[in-house]
Design a protein around this motif. Sequence first.
Motif, PDB file in Angstrom:
ATOM      1  N   ARG A  39       4.494   9.399  16.222  1.00 57.36           N
ATOM      2  CA  ARG A  39       4.959   9.154  17.584  1.00 57.36           C
ATOM      3  C   ARG A  39       6.449   8.788  17.643  1.00 57.36           C
ATOM      4  N   HIS A  40       6.901   7.943  16.723  1.00 59.18           N
ATOM      5  CA  HIS A  40       8.271   7.425  16.785  1.00 59.18           C
ATOM      6  C   HIS A  40       9.286   8.176  15.934  1.00 59.18           C
ATOM      7  N   ARG A  41       8.808   8.806  14.857  1.00 57.89           N
ATOM      8  CA  ARG A  41       9.746   9.459  13.946  1.00 57.89           C
ATOM      9  C   ARG A  41       9.472  10.948  13.772  1.00 57.89           C
ATOM     10  N   GLY A  42       8.377  11.441  14.374  1.00 56.33           N
ATOM     11  CA  GLY A  42       8.039  12.857  14.218  1.00 56.33           C
ATOM     12  C   GLY A  42       7.582  13.228  12.820  1.00 56.33           C
ATOM     13  N   LEU A  43       7.109  12.259  12.054  1.00 54.32           N
ATOM     14  CA  LEU A  43       6.656  12.489  10.684  1.00 54.32           C
ATOM     15  C   LEU A  43       5.127  12.457  10.643  1.00 54.32           C
ATOM     16  N   THR A  44       4.537  13.442   9.995  1.00 54.24           N
ATOM     17  CA  THR A  44       3.088  13.532   9.939  1.00 54.24           C
ATOM     18  C   THR A  44       2.599  13.220   8.537  1.00 54.24           C
ATOM     19  N   TYR A  45       1.821  12.160   8.423  1.00 50.24           N
ATOM     20  CA  TYR A  45       1.229  11.760   7.141  1.00 50.24           C
ATOM     21  C   TYR A  45      -0.216  11.354   7.376  1.00 50.24           C
ATOM     22  N   SER A  46      -1.020  11.522   6.328  1.00 51.65           N
ATOM     23  CA  SER A  46      -2.380  11.012   6.342  1.00 51.65           C
ATOM     24  C   SER A  46      -2.479  10.054   5.163  1.00 51.65           C
ATOM     25  N   GLU A  53       0.809  -1.216   0.000  1.00 52.97           N
ATOM     26  CA  GLU A  53       0.000   0.000   0.000  1.00 52.97           C
ATOM     27  C   GLU A  53       0.844   1.269   0.000  1.00 52.97           C
ATOM     28  N   LEU A  54       2.049   1.189   0.556  1.00 48.45           N
ATOM     29  CA  LEU A  54       2.838   2.411   0.792  1.00 48.45           C
ATOM     30  C   LEU A  54       4.059   2.606  -0.107  1.00 48.45           C
ATOM     31  N   TYR A  55       4.489   1.595  -0.837  1.00 46.55           N
ATOM     32  CA  TYR A  55       5.780   1.728  -1.509  1.00 46.55           C
ATOM     33  C   TYR A  55       5.806   2.755  -2.638  1.00 46.55           C
ATOM     34  N   ARG A  56       4.658   3.182  -3.115  1.00 47.76           N
ATOM     35  CA  ARG A  56       4.632   4.225  -4.151  1.00 47.76           C
ATOM     36  C   ARG A  56       4.567   5.639  -3.560  1.00 47.76           C
ATOM     37  N   HIS A  57       4.483   5.738  -2.261  1.00 46.42           N
ATOM     38  CA  HIS A  57       4.429   7.058  -1.615  1.00 46.42           C
ATOM     39  C   HIS A  57       5.735   7.816  -1.893  1.00 46.42           C
ATOM     40  N   ALA A  58       5.629   9.102  -2.153  1.00 49.08           N
ATOM     41  CA  ALA A  58       6.793   9.912  -2.531  1.00 49.08           C
ATOM     42  C   ALA A  58       7.905   9.896  -1.483  1.00 49.08           C
ATOM     43  N   ASP A  59       7.562   9.745  -0.209  1.00 47.04           N
ATOM     44  CA  ASP A  59       8.581   9.782   0.845  1.00 47.04           C
ATOM     45  C   ASP A  59       9.081   8.408   1.285  1.00 47.04           C
ATOM     46  N   TYR A  60       8.485   7.354   0.718  1.00 51.05           N
ATOM     47  CA  TYR A  60       8.943   6.008   1.066  1.00 51.05           C
ATOM     48  C   TYR A  60      10.354   5.813   0.521  1.00 51.05           C
ATOM     49  N   ARG A  61      11.230   5.327   1.351  1.00 46.46           N
ATOM     50  CA  ARG A  61      12.648   5.129   1.081  1.00 46.46           C
ATOM     51  C   ARG A  61      13.425   6.442   1.045  1.00 46.46           C
ATOM     52  N   LYS A  62      12.754   7.544   1.431  1.00 40.28           N
ATOM     53  CA  LYS A  62      13.438   8.833   1.578  1.00 40.28           C
ATOM     54  C   LYS A  62      13.349   9.306   3.022  1.00 40.28           C
ATOM     55  N   ARG A  63      12.124   9.294   3.570  1.00 41.92           N
ATOM     56  CA  ARG A  63      11.935   9.738   4.956  1.00 41.92           C
ATOM     57  C   ARG A  63      11.469   8.611   5.869  1.00 41.92           C
ATOM     58  N   PHE A  64      10.734   7.648   5.317  1.00 41.66           N
ATOM     59  CA  PHE A  64      10.391   6.452   6.097  1.00 41.66           C
ATOM     60  C   PHE A  64      10.684   5.236   5.239  1.00 41.66           C
ATOM     61  N   PHE A  65      10.944   4.104   5.911  1.00 34.79           N
ATOM     62  CA  PHE A  65      11.551   2.960   5.240  1.00 34.79           C
ATOM     63  C   PHE A  65      10.839   1.655   5.609  1.00 34.79           C
ATOM     64  N   SER A  66      11.226   0.578   4.924  1.00 36.95           N
ATOM     65  CA  SER A  66      10.661  -0.742   5.227  1.00 36.95           C
ATOM     66  C   SER A  66      10.847  -1.098   6.690  1.00 36.95           C
ATOM     67  N   VAL A  67      12.021  -0.780   7.221  1.00 41.12           N
ATOM     68  CA  VAL A  67      12.303  -1.125   8.621  1.00 41.12           C
ATOM     69  C   VAL A  67      11.305  -0.441   9.563  1.00 41.12           C
ATOM     70  N   ASP A  68      10.819   0.742   9.197  1.00 41.44           N
ATOM     71  CA  ASP A  68       9.793   1.408  10.003  1.00 41.44           C
ATOM     72  C   ASP A  68       8.501   0.589   9.993  1.00 41.44           C
ATOM     73  N   ILE A  69       8.146   0.075   8.817  1.00 41.56           N
ATOM     74  CA  ILE A  69       6.950  -0.759   8.730  1.00 41.56           C
ATOM     75  C   ILE A  69       7.131  -2.012   9.582  1.00 41.56           C
ATOM     76  N   TYR A  70       8.294  -2.649   9.483  1.00 35.95           N
ATOM     77  CA  TYR A  70       8.542  -3.859  10.272  1.00 35.95           C
ATOM     78  C   TYR A  70       8.382  -3.570  11.763  1.00 35.95           C
ATOM     79  N   GLU A  71       9.069  -2.525  12.227  1.00 29.48           N
ATOM     80  CA  GLU A  71       9.020  -2.190  13.658  1.00 29.48           C
ATOM     81  C   GLU A  71       7.601  -1.865  14.106  1.00 29.48           C
ATOM     82  N   ALA A  72       6.883  -1.109  13.282  1.00 28.36           N
ATOM     83  CA  ALA A  72       5.510  -0.743  13.634  1.00 28.36           C
ATOM     84  C   ALA A  72       4.628  -1.982  13.754  1.00 28.36           C
TER      85      ALA A  72
END
Length: 193
Positions: free
Chosen positions: A185-192, A149-168
Amino acid sequence: MSDRTLSEAIRHEADRILNEHGLMAAMAAYGQPVVQGSYALDLMTWRDLDMYLVTEDRSTSWFFELGKAISECLQPSKMSYRNESNGESAHLPKGLYWGTYAKLFGQAWKIDVWAIDSEQYKRKEEAFALLQARLHDGNRPVILALKNELYRHADYRKRFFSVDIYEAVFEGVQSKEQFSVWLERHRGLTYSF
């Protein structure tokens, strides 16, 4: 196509790149090739292969020979080189890098190759083993669904990563909306999402 079926299909293509196209054999002439990332975790959602070449050689001349060997195997449209031997970018491995872009099996592939020393690889392998140990049949489908669902997001692999998904997901996240809250909460990044 289900997330699981897609992952298996992409992994099968990766196997063909590594073996039929001769990438593993070509790399083995220069060091110890190791495949990690989503291939090794069996969590592939896009055509991206992460590899390490374990070697103590710090020179660049052999690395350009490796680049030629990779090019002969994959016939890429583009290759990018990076020298991080001095560790100028804290978030990247200390080593040499080839980023290879090729069309294989009618699909766009990106193959990342980092040449690093054995001590650095040992640390990466230990961290990878800890991550792998936390995966199981219950959280794997959730991770695959979120990555798809998220890998096409413009910030994926730039500001948030696969490892973030794993940890979450390891912490109980089950949806994009919950992941959005987790990122804030964990990275200070705001997305909807």
